[in-house]
Design a protein around this motif. Structure first.
Motif, PDB file in Angstrom:
ATOM      1  N   ILE A 214      59.442 -51.012 -21.408  1.00  0.00           N
ATOM      2  CA  ILE A 214      58.222 -51.697 -20.987  1.00  0.00           C
ATOM      3  C   ILE A 214      57.282 -50.674 -20.380  1.00  0.00           C
ATOM      4  CG2 ILE A 214      57.234 -53.470 -19.474  1.00  0.00           C
ATOM      5  CD1 ILE A 214      59.880 -54.989 -19.804  1.00  0.00           C
ATOM      6  N   LEU A 215      56.078 -50.646 -20.926  1.00  0.00           N
ATOM      7  CA  LEU A 215      55.036 -49.797 -20.361  1.00  0.00           C
ATOM      8  C   LEU A 215      54.236 -50.636 -19.378  1.00  0.00           C
ATOM      9  CD1 LEU A 215      53.094 -47.364 -20.187  1.00  0.00           C
ATOM     10  CD2 LEU A 215      51.980 -48.227 -22.250  1.00  0.00           C
ATOM     11  N   HIS A 216      54.263 -50.239 -18.107  1.00  0.00           N
ATOM     12  CA  HIS A 216      53.515 -50.951 -17.065  1.00  0.00           C
ATOM     13  C   HIS A 216      52.190 -50.235 -16.834  1.00  0.00           C
ATOM     14  CE1 HIS A 216      56.914 -53.456 -15.616  1.00  0.00           C
ATOM     15  NE2 HIS A 216      57.640 -52.439 -16.023  1.00  0.00           N
ATOM     16  N   ASP A 217      51.118 -50.978 -16.885  1.00  0.00           N
ATOM     17  CA  ASP A 217      49.781 -50.429 -16.606  1.00  0.00           C
ATOM     18  C   ASP A 217      49.063 -51.455 -15.742  1.00  0.00           C
ATOM     19  OD1 ASP A 217      47.349 -48.988 -16.758  1.00  0.00           O
ATOM     20  OD2 ASP A 217      46.705 -50.243 -18.432  1.00  0.00           O
ATOM     21  N   GLY A 218      49.292 -51.389 -14.443  1.00  0.00           N
ATOM     22  CA  GLY A 218      48.745 -52.421 -13.584  1.00  0.00           C
ATOM     23  C   GLY A 218      49.329 -53.760 -14.010  1.00  0.00           C
ATOM     24  N   PRO A 219      48.470 -54.782 -14.147  1.00  0.00           N
ATOM     25  CA  PRO A 219      48.985 -56.097 -14.505  1.00  0.00           C
ATOM     26  C   PRO A 219      49.299 -56.221 -15.992  1.00  0.00           C
ATOM     27  CG  PRO A 219      46.617 -56.173 -14.174  1.00  0.00           C
ATOM     28  CD  PRO A 219      47.046 -54.772 -13.862  1.00  0.00           C
ATOM     29  N   SER A 220      48.948 -55.197 -16.761  1.00  0.00           N
ATOM     30  CA  SER A 220      49.080 -55.296 -18.216  1.00  0.00           C
ATOM     31  C   SER A 220      50.337 -54.557 -18.690  1.00  0.00           C
ATOM     32  CB  SER A 220      47.812 -54.684 -18.818  1.00  0.00           C
ATOM     33  OG  SER A 220      47.993 -54.389 -20.138  1.00  0.00           O
ATOM     34  N   ASN A 221      51.240 -55.283 -19.345  1.00  0.00           N
ATOM     35  CA  ASN A 221      52.500 -54.684 -19.781  1.00  0.00           C
ATOM     36  C   ASN A 221      52.664 -54.801 -21.284  1.00  0.00           C
ATOM     37  OD1 ASN A 221      53.227 -54.262 -17.091  1.00  0.00           O
ATOM     38  ND2 ASN A 221      54.052 -56.337 -16.932  1.00  0.00           N
ATOM     39  N   VAL A 222      53.274 -53.778 -21.881  1.00  0.00           N
ATOM     40  CA  VAL A 222      53.553 -53.799 -23.321  1.00  0.00           C
ATOM     41  C   VAL A 222      55.035 -53.512 -23.510  1.00  0.00           C
ATOM     42  CG1 VAL A 222      53.107 -52.653 -25.532  1.00  0.00           C
ATOM     43  CG2 VAL A 222      51.225 -53.046 -23.955  1.00  0.00           C
ATOM     44  N   ALA A 223      55.694 -54.337 -24.326  1.00  0.00           N
ATOM     45  CA  ALA A 223      57.097 -54.089 -24.679  1.00  0.00           C
ATOM     46  C   ALA A 223      57.128 -53.222 -25.926  1.00  0.00           C
ATOM     47  CB  ALA A 223      57.808 -55.417 -24.925  1.00  0.00           C
ATOM     48  N   ILE A 224      58.038 -52.260 -25.910  1.00  0.00           N
ATOM     49  CA  ILE A 224      58.137 -51.291 -27.017  1.00  0.00           C
ATOM     50  C   ILE A 224      59.580 -51.283 -27.496  1.00  0.00           C
ATOM     51  CG2 ILE A 224      57.934 -48.844 -27.635  1.00  0.00           C
ATOM     52  CD1 ILE A 224      56.034 -48.642 -25.092  1.00  0.00           C
ATOM     53  N   SER A 225      59.782 -51.608 -28.764  1.00  0.00           N
ATOM     54  CA  SER A 225      61.141 -51.490 -29.306  1.00  0.00           C
ATOM     55  C   SER A 225      61.060 -50.794 -30.654  1.00  0.00           C
ATOM     56  CB  SER A 225      61.814 -52.858 -29.420  1.00  0.00           C
ATOM     57  OG  SER A 225      61.071 -53.678 -30.281  1.00  0.00           O
ATOM     58  N   SER A 226      62.190 -50.341 -31.135  1.00  0.00           N
ATOM     59  CA  SER A 226      62.177 -49.602 -32.397  1.00  0.00           C
ATOM     60  C   SER A 226      63.542 -49.680 -33.037  1.00  0.00           C
ATOM     61  CB  SER A 226      61.800 -48.138 -32.144  1.00  0.00           C
ATOM     62  OG  SER A 226      62.771 -47.535 -31.332  1.00  0.00           O
ATOM     63  N   SER A 227      63.594 -49.330 -34.323  1.00  0.00           N
ATOM     64  CA  SER A 227      64.897 -49.178 -34.964  1.00  0.00           C
ATOM     65  C   SER A 227      64.834 -47.985 -35.898  1.00  0.00           C
ATOM     66  CB  SER A 227      65.313 -50.453 -35.701  1.00  0.00           C
ATOM     67  OG  SER A 227      64.521 -50.625 -36.828  1.00  0.00           O
ATOM     68  N   GLY A 228      65.985 -47.367 -36.102  1.00  0.00           N
ATOM     69  CA  GLY A 228      66.071 -46.177 -36.950  1.00  0.00           C
ATOM     70  C   GLY A 228      65.589 -44.915 -36.256  1.00  0.00           C
ATOM     71  N   LEU A 229      65.250 -45.038 -34.983  1.00  0.00           N
ATOM     72  CA  LEU A 229      64.674 -43.906 -34.248  1.00  0.00           C
ATOM     73  C   LEU A 229      65.453 -43.737 -32.938  1.00  0.00           C
ATOM     74  CD1 LEU A 229      60.973 -44.953 -34.876  1.00  0.00           C
ATOM     75  CD2 LEU A 229      62.133 -42.992 -35.910  1.00  0.00           C
TER      76      LEU A 229
END
Ligand code: G6P
Length: 286
Positions: A214-229
């Motif tokens: 999870i990238l936290h940027d103040g109140p704004s968060n983005v979930a990051i997932s991947s496969s094969g990497l």
């Protein structure tokens, strides 16, 4: 938009733009209309230099190409020693135009022209699909080689943040090995907690990409997932952005992004002849 840009629009209101040059995602807006990817105001979208920002695709090697010496002790690296690759970092697919194969309003598929693949590869088919989801964006690279080769890659994603000094990455599991490329690859064992981006960073977490970050940027968060990497590289050049090293950014730009790069960096991945390699990244606003 010019015909060199493919645009996607989701019924939720999210959108994306992909440049044919590099099959490069240059914009991703979530349903709230907020741009989630940094793009340098100094970059060209049509080359010849790689686009600075967005989602560069780094493939089929990462960093400088292997040297002839390395290839002499490991013949599976030989394709990467084509003379035309000697000055390229991060592979050749981010500095050539791709073909659009098909598209819908929410998804586009591209193929890398075989005429742009150096002949040393003996046949490498590379495809790429970008899909808008309800709250996210998925990027998926596929590759099939006629010959046995070794590859590396990364989705070098430049997440837009309001202030990288305050952004943090959560989700790297305690016990994973990390390598600090700013300290000659010094290894440590990650003790847990969030990783801050206040200082210059070029740290690889080995084996981290299987987990949701999870990238936290103040109140704004983005979930990051991947496969094969299997790896994740966290990168920010801080004060070096906008200097002679990265003159394709403006001074101060490093505050505007945090790079979280699902990647194959530590160990080369062997592609068997005819094997379909698939690597994907999924981003989602929380
Ligand atoms: O300038 P580029 O070729 O786009 O590379 C930018 C950066 O990418 C990665 O994150 C590497 O770890 C860095 O060493 C490199 O400087």
């Amino acid at each position: 938009m010019s015909s060199k840009t493919v645009t996607l629009q989701h019924p939720t209101g999210s959108s994306a733009s992909i440049e044919l040059f590099g099959a490069h995602v240059s914009s991703w807006k979530a349903p709230d209309g907020v741009e989630r990817l940094y793009m340098s105001r100094k970059t060209s979208l049509t080359g010849p230099a790689p686009i600075r920002g967005g989602i560069p695709i780094c493939f089929p090697f990462f960093g400088p190409p292997p040297t002839a010496d390395q290839a002499s002790s490991d013949p599976l690296l030989a394709p990467h020693t084509a003379p035309e690759l000697s000055n390229l970092t991060h592979g050749f697919v981010r500095t050539a135009s791709w073909d659009l194969v098909s598209s819908t309003s929410t998804s586009a598929t591209f193929s890398f022209p075989s005429s742009s693949v150096p002949s040393t590869y003996g046949g490498l088919d590379i495809g790429y699909t970008v899909t808008l989801t309800e709250k996210g964006l998925k990027t998926e690279l596929s590759a099939t080689s006629k010959e046995r080769i070794k590859v590396k890659m990364a989705f070098h994603t430049y997440h837009a943040v309001s202030d990288s000094d305050k952004s943090e990455i959560e989700g790297i599991s305690p016990g994973l090995k990390t390598k600090n490329n700013l300290a000659g690859g010094a290894e440590s064992i990650w003790q847990g907690g969030k990783i801050g981006m206040k200082n210059e960073i070029a740290t690889v977490a080995l084996g981290a990409a299987g987990e949701e970050l999870i990238l936290h940027d103040g109140p704004s968060n983005v979930a990051i997932s991947s496969s094969g990497l299997p790896d994740v590289l966290l990168w920010n050049p801080k004060d070096k952005a906008g200097t002679s090293v990265w003159s394709d950014m403006e001074v101060g730009d490093a505050k505007r992004f945090t790079c979280v790069e699902p990647a194959i960096i530590e160990e080369w991945k062997v592609l068997e002849p005819g094997e379909k390699f698939i690597a994907s990244q999924a981003l989602s606003v929380l």
